[in-house]
Design an enzyme around this catalytic site. Structure first.
Site, PDB file in Angstrom:
ATOM      1  NE  ARG A 175      -3.530   2.271   2.942  1.00  0.00           N
ATOM      2  CZ  ARG A 175      -3.226   3.247   3.755  1.00  0.00           C
ATOM      3  NH1 ARG A 175      -2.254   3.146   4.584  1.00  0.00           N
ATOM      4  NH2 ARG A 175      -4.034   4.347   3.938  1.00  0.00           N
TER       5      ARG A 175
ATOM      6  CG  HIS B 196      -1.064   8.864   3.495  1.00  0.00           C
ATOM      7  ND1 HIS B 196      -1.151   7.576   3.693  1.00  0.00           N
ATOM      8  CD2 HIS B 196      -0.916   9.508   4.463  1.00  0.00           C
ATOM      9  CE1 HIS B 196      -0.940   7.344   4.824  1.00  0.00           C
ATOM     10  NE2 HIS B 196      -0.696   8.439   5.598  1.00  0.00           N
TER      11      HIS B 196
ATOM     12  CD  GLU C  52      -4.802   7.721   9.671  1.00  0.00           C
ATOM     13  OE1 GLU C  52      -4.479   8.841  10.334  1.00  0.00           O
ATOM     14  OE2 GLU C  52      -4.447   6.584  10.218  1.00  0.00           O
TER      15      GLU C  52
ATOM     16  CG  ASN D 110      -5.044   3.512   8.890  1.00  0.00           C
ATOM     17  OD1 ASN D 110      -5.002   2.675   7.869  1.00  0.00           O
ATOM     18  ND2 ASN D 110      -4.596   4.642   8.184  1.00  0.00           N
TER      19      ASN D 110
ATOM     20  CE1 TYR E 114       0.168   2.582  13.500  1.00  0.00           C
ATOM     21  CE2 TYR E 114      -1.797   3.935  12.855  1.00  0.00           C
ATOM     22  CZ  TYR E 114      -0.484   3.325  12.410  1.00  0.00           C
ATOM     23  OH  TYR E 114       0.146   3.291  11.282  1.00  0.00           O
TER      24      TYR E 114
ATOM     25  CD  GLU F 217      -1.543   3.981   8.173  1.00  0.00           C
ATOM     26  OE1 GLU F 217      -1.234   4.446   9.102  1.00  0.00           O
ATOM     27  OE2 GLU F 217      -1.712   4.813   7.216  1.00  0.00           O
TER      28      GLU F 217
HETATM   29  C1  FCB Z   1      -1.402   7.323  10.590  1.00  0.00           C
HETATM   30  C2  FCB Z   1      -0.847   7.957   9.373  1.00  0.00           C
HETATM   31  C3  FCB Z   1       0.481   7.560   8.784  1.00  0.00           C
HETATM   32  C4  FCB Z   1       1.451   7.118   9.960  1.00  0.00           C
HETATM   33  C5  FCB Z   1       0.922   6.594  11.143  1.00  0.00           C
HETATM   34  C6  FCB Z   1       1.810   6.312  12.431  1.00  0.00           C
HETATM   35  O1  FCB Z   1      -2.107   8.219  11.086  1.00  0.00           O
HETATM   36  O2  FCB Z   1      -1.954   7.740   8.351  1.00  0.00           O
HETATM   37  O3  FCB Z   1       0.902   8.192   7.574  1.00  0.00           O
HETATM   38  O4  FCB Z   1       1.980   8.447  10.350  1.00  0.00           O
HETATM   39  O5  FCB Z   1      -0.054   7.152  11.750  1.00  0.00           O
END
Ligand code: FCB
Length: 467
Positions: free
Chosen positions: A87, A131, A176, A305, A307, A371
């Site tokens: 990607r 992006h 995002e 995405n 985290y 992500e």
């Molecule tokens: C996301 C972004 C990516 C990267 C990660 C850590 O929000 O899409 O570009 O910076 O965080």
């Protein structure tokens, strides 16, 4: 062990479905460099990173990981890892420098070359159109708060589909949009750095519109078999307690963080509670007849995405904020447990919760983790090894959460690890390393971290072995 041995190895305890897509992800401004080459003009991130005080150490994406000149080496790395998919994003100002009119051939050629070398390596190219690197000229004309930007995006989408549609079959309109709207125009920590709640809400709407118009333009130019998608950073938000005030805080963040995109895109409507909550900022009169129907153009999958989760309670938070006024009612509570170098909590259950919610709320929509990954303070030791056991543990836990969601019936089709390479981490510059490949930014030397070797083995096995 060979790939075949690995696939049948009884130690593989969490096996993923046949055909599961194993990828890595990057973004143009974070890795390409070559910021002023072959006709590329500044994006809002070039401008922002040059503005004193906006990016740590004054870092810019001028050179980044120099991927523009090291495409072959980087594709070869991916081939070594055995990924099935890659990607990447297309830099809008590289192919359509002013954000309008005909494309620049050299810019298109770069992405054609990238797609060709991926295909040649047996890797499926997955292109994201936006992006975050808006051509600066479009920001000067009003940026995302300005309706015309959505139409500019649709034109750009059509150009790219015409140019690459014969070799790229999987497309994502936006990455995002929450960050683009609320970090870019709300609290200003991302480009273009405005702090204006109304501008942020207008931007969110025009990004939804751009997504829908862009999806339509892609469909108009791509074969019927192409996959069109959108990537959201949905917030896994939890209330601290079940007290009504805390639940209401979570509802507010869910409205302005998640449903502001999910409702227009999947249901062609704005969340009523969002409209109520944001009444002090706007009456949403900028939403015109037909916009929400356009935003709801059918898509083939949803990219997520993830985290870390957020825990919220009744209270208040600082301003300027990316929450369009919700910060006056919401307190963010630090979650316990280990943290990454970003100070983000490590909590794989949040990913499972999110996938289960989407299983229930969006039946029939295939999901792709576009992500997931973690930053740690990695370094290459004198013998050239990069030991990153925390990253391996993070990835293992999150893949196990994806596997659990699959067992619970979530339709997850793939996982893209963020990121292939250490790169320009937006406002943090080069101070945060997310790569599974270490980059020495002085020499551009790439070194596989232990996590890269681990991921290659996961892919070869088709799953996770006992830890
Ligand atoms: C996301 C972004 C990516 C990267 C990660 C850590 O929000 O899409 O570009 O910076 O965080």
């Amino acid at each position: 062990m060979t790939a075949l041995d690995a696939r049948t190895d009884p130690a593989t305890t969490l096996r993923f479905p046949e055909g599961f897509r194993w990828g890595t992800a990057t973004a143009a401004y974070q890795i390409e460099g070559a910021a002023a080459e072959d006709g590329r003009t500044p994006s809002i991130w070039d401008t922002f990173s040059r503005t004193p005080g906006k990016v740590r150490n004054g870092d810019t994406g001028d050179i980044a990981a120099d991927h523009y000149h090291r495409l072959d080496e980087d594709v070869a790395l991916m081939r070594r890892l055995g990924v099935t998919d890659y990607r990447f994003s297309i830099a809008w100002p590289r192919v359509q420098p002013t954000g309008r009119g005909p494309a620049v051939r050299k810019g298109l050629d770069f992405y054609r070359r990238l797609a060709d070398s991926l295909l040649e390596a047996g890797i499926r190219p997955v292109a994201t159109l936006y992006h975050w690197d808006l051509p600066q000229e479009l920001e000067d004309a009003g940026g995302w708060p300005h309706r015309e930007t959505a139409h500019r995006f649709a034109e750009y989408a059509g150009i790219m589909a015409d140019a690459l549609g014969d070799r790229v079959a999987t497309w994502t309109t936006l990455n995002e949009p929450w960050c683009a709207a609320f970090l870019g125009y709300g609290n200003g920590v991302h480009a273009p750095g405005r702090t204006d709640d109304l501008a942020a809400l207008r931007a969110a709407h025009h990004l939804n519109l751009a997504h829908g118009l862009g999806a339509r333009a892609l469909r108009g130019a791509l074969p019927a078999s192409a996959e069109v998608s959108l990537t959201l950073n949905l917030h896994a938000v939890r209330a601290l307690t079940q007290a009504p005030e805390d639940l209401d805080a979570a509802r507010r963040i869910d409205a302005v963080g998640n449903r502001i995109f999910l409702d227009p895109v999947f249901h062609g409507r704005l969340p009523e509670d969002l409209v109520r909550d944001t009444a002090p900022v706007t009456d949403w009169a900028f939403v015109r007849d037909g916009d929400l129907e356009a935003a709801a153009a059918p898509i083939d999958s949803l990219g997520i995405n993830y985290y870390s989760p957020s825990v919220v309670a009744a209270g208040s938070s600082e301003s300027p904020s990316p929450w369009a006024g919700a910060e006056r009612h919401v307190r963010f509570v630090p979650a316990p447990g280990p943290r990454t170098a970003m100070d983000w909590p490590v909590d794989a259950d949040g990913l499972h919760e999110l996938l289960i919610r989407l299983r229930d709320e969006l039946p029939g929509v295939p999901l792709v983790i576009t992500e997931n990954g973690a930053a740690y303070d990695d370094y290459a030791d004198p013998s050239g090894n990069v030991k990153d056991p925390e990253r391996v543990a993070y990835l293992h836990a999150h893949l196990a959460a994806v596997h659990r969601a699959l067992e619970d019936g979530a339709d997850v089709r793939g996982y893209f690890l963020w990121s292939l390479l250490d790169n320009f981490e937006w406002a943090y510059g080069y101070s945060k390393r997310f790569g599974i490949v270490h980059v020495d930014f002085a020499t551009q030397r790439r070194t596989l971290k232990d996590s890269a070797r681990w991921y290659a083995e996961v892919i070869a096995r088709g799953g996770l072995a006992e830890e």
